[in-house]
Design a protein around this motif. Structure first.
Motif, short mmCIF file in Angstrom:
data_model
loop_
_atom_site.label_atom_id
_atom_site.label_comp_id
_atom_site.label_asym_id
_atom_site.label_seq_id
_atom_site.Cartn_x
_atom_site.Cartn_y
_atom_site.Cartn_z
N SER A 136 47.52 66.62 -9.67
CA SER A 136 48.13 66.99 -8.40
C SER A 136 49.55 66.45 -8.34
O SER A 136 49.76 65.24 -8.38
N TYR B 87 35.41 69.10 -6.45
CA TYR B 87 36.37 69.80 -5.60
C TYR B 87 35.66 70.67 -4.57
O TYR B 87 36.08 70.77 -3.41
N TRP C 222 41.73 66.37 -12.54
CA TRP C 222 42.49 66.89 -11.41
C TRP C 222 43.91 66.42 -11.62
O TRP C 222 44.16 65.22 -11.82
N ILE D 47 42.83 71.96 -11.75
CA ILE D 47 41.69 71.36 -12.44
C ILE D 47 41.78 71.84 -13.87
O ILE D 47 41.82 73.06 -14.12
N ALA E 98 34.37 68.11 -12.46
CA ALA E 98 35.63 68.15 -11.70
C ALA E 98 35.62 69.30 -10.70
O ALA E 98 36.00 69.13 -9.54
#
Length: 97
Positions: free
Chosen positions: A8, A70, A6, A92, A66
């Motif tokens: 971000s 989510y 991930w 992702i 992953a």
């Protein structure tokens, strides 16, 4: 098997209280999904079109893990708490073997 990540990058944080509520829920959801937080905040040296704001990097054993984390109910609850408290670029991605 390639790992999943991930990534971000936060553009703005408009409501720190919503971010704090998200963090309380997201941490356990990530851990339950097998994720390991490698980067959370800290120093950022932004280049090109980057913004020197909060950055988070979470590693999973696989891309599928992953994605599943989510999509989990626990992480969805964290996202609901975050709501419109931030603007972020969330991806992702699959790592390289």
């Amino acid at each position: 098997m390639p790992k999943g990540y991930w990534v971000s990058a936060y553009r703005t944080i408009s409501d720190p209280e919503k971010l704090a509520a998200y963090n309380e829920l997201a941490g356990p959801a990530v851990k339950a999904g097998g994720g390991r937080t490698l980067v959370r905040g800290g120093r950022v040296a932004a280049r090109d079109a980057g913004i020197a704001e909060r950055t988070v990097l979470v590693e999973f054993d696989s891309f599928e893990q992953a994605v599943a984390t989510y999509e989990s109910a626990a992480y969805r609850e964290a996202l609901a708490a975050l709501s419109d408290g931030v603007e972020r670029d969330f991806r992702i991605v699959e790592g390289i073997d």
